[in-house]
Design an enzyme around this catalytic site. Structure first.
Site, short mmCIF file in Angstrom:
data_model
loop_
_atom_site.label_atom_id
_atom_site.label_comp_id
_atom_site.label_asym_id
_atom_site.label_seq_id
_atom_site.Cartn_x
_atom_site.Cartn_y
_atom_site.Cartn_z
CE LYS A 10 -1.69 1.63 3.96
NZ LYS A 10 -2.55 2.03 4.97
CB SER A 159 6.38 8.98 8.74
OG SER A 159 5.60 7.78 8.13
CG ASP A 300 1.10 0.66 10.07
OD1 ASP A 300 0.32 1.31 10.87
OD2 ASP A 300 1.16 0.93 8.73
CG ASN A 323 2.45 6.02 15.68
OD1 ASN A 323 2.94 5.17 16.50
ND2 ASN A 323 2.68 5.61 14.43
#
Length: 421
Positions: A10, A159, A300, A323
């Protein structure tokens, strides 16, 4: 050994689409990700007047670059749930010599922050108007070109703010110098720098300062590597299954994506990991060890580890992942909520989660519409059959065929004894 073909990255697909649209000439992308996120990005480009042509059963996308900016003087772009679409496309159109462009997104994406990026664009003289809540979608960009200059940016939330500005830099008249005060998920910035280099732009990095020259991009032919975050679910499945192996071709030791470091975490827990030039293999150990790990740069994959953690022999503590609270959902709380529903003992703090050993029982997973929550807890379900999800279809964001691929893995393993038995 089970070989898993993972869809395209992605992150790489989104960057490639931006760079191709901005480049001089026609770019050919091979094996781009086909999912809701990438479809939304491509649709956004089309609405802005960029030509995106699909060939070979959607395995090849051709993008006619427009270094002069969008082909449409006005456009409305709906970014769906895609953070890269919602953050990168406003930066792309900001450099246009003229035009008015309106962006909106899903309710989920509207909640996610955008402020550091739009403040930076305003600092560059871009006319940015937020339609409702400051620092969030919807917004309008009234473009009149960007001279360039110096920015100070806080990229501690995402980011992607820095990536959007780095990719914008070559489209400005004089280039950009960006001083970053905080940065999360730094490997994603490394992807950006490497891809900009492939498209003809060399960014100079000196510590936390990034200097981006003007001059634009050149079109290339570019192959998209498999998505490392998506691969984490299959690597974790192997780690959770003694004697089982998963090999992912296309993700070797020289892969761009920082999330390939997830296998290093599994290795610390006892899994056997083999990294070759063109593939990575993970083999499940007899027992998984607990550990404490900083996942700031690979956040992630935090839910993937959280979903495996109850089966370790000792506690698993994941740190420095604040985050993840501003992703598609608050992933720290979502993981804790679902683990507790599974009967697992969990503690959380502002930027950490600790999971104690347990015996998860099948339940319905509360997904919060987040693809990574679904795919992570599918791994837990390998040892807790009967797991269900309140929104299983949200995996279309990055991997529409995930449930079928994971079911095929389970069926293959059910039909074959593990290695060494």
């Amino acid at each position: 050994m089970t070989v898993i073909e993972i869809p395209g990255s992605k992150s790489v697909t989104a960057r490639a689409l931006f760079l191709a649209a901005a480049a001089r000439g026609e770019t050919v992308l091979r094996r781009p990700l086909r999912s809701d996120d990438s479809e939304g990005f491509a649709e956004g480009l089309s609405r802005l007047g960029y030509a995106v042509v699909r060939e070979d059963g959607d395995r090849v996308w051709r993008i006619a670059g427009r270094p002069e900016g969008p082909g449409e003087a006005e456009a409305d772009v709906y970014c769906r749930d895609g953070a890269t679409t919602a953050r990168f496309l406003p930066a792309l159109v900001a450099a246009a010599p003229s035009g008015s462009y309106r962006f909106d997104a899903s309710a989920q994406m509207r909640r996610r922050p955008l402020g550091p990026l739009t403040r930076a664009l305003r600092d560059l003289g871009v006319d940015v108007t937020h339609g409702e809540r400051e620092g969030h979608h919807p917004l309008r960009i009234d473009a009149h070109g960007i001279k360039g200059g110096h920015l100070v940016l806080d990229a501690g939330e995402s980011s992607q703010y820095l990536t959007a500005l780095l990719m914008l830099g070559p489209l400005t008249e004089e280039g950009l110098t960006i001083d970053v005060t905080r940065l999360v998920s730094a490997p994603y910035v490394d992807i950006t720098l490497a891809m900009m280099r492939d498209f003809g732009v060399e960014v100079v990095r000196e510590g936390d300062r990034f200097t981006v020259p003007p001059g634009g991009y050149r079109a290339v032919e570019y192959a998209i590597e498999p998505d490392a975050s998506t691969a984490s679910y299959f690597f974790a499945a192997a780690a959770l299954s003694p004697g089982r192996e998963v090999t992912v071709p296309g993700l070797g030791r020289h892969a761009l994506q920082g999330d390939t470091a997830f296998v290093d975490v599994l290795e610390r827990m006892g899994a056997e990991v083999v990294r070759a030039d063109g593939a990575t293999t993970v083999r499940g150990p007899r027992r998984l060890r607990g550990l404490t790990v900083n996942m700031r740069d690979i956040s992630d994959t935090m839910p993937t580890l959280a979903a495996v953690a109850p089966y370790a022999e000792g506690p698993v503590r994941i740190e420095d992942v604040a985050n993840t609270r501003v992703k598609e959902c608050d992933r720290l709380d979502a993981c804790a909520e679902n683990l507790r529903a599974l009967g697992v003992d969990v503690s959380t703090g502002p930027d950490w989660i600790e999971i104690r050993p347990g015996a998860p029982r099948a339940t319905e997973i509360t997904t919060h519409g987040d693809h990574r929550i679904v795919m992570s807890f599918a791994v837990t379900g390998l040892r807790a059959p009967g797991m269900t999800y309140d929104d299983p279809g949200c995996v279309r964001k990055t991997f529409p065929g995930f449930h079928e691929a994971f079911a095929a893995l389970r069926d293959t393993w059910a039909a074959e004894p593990p290695a060494g038995t």
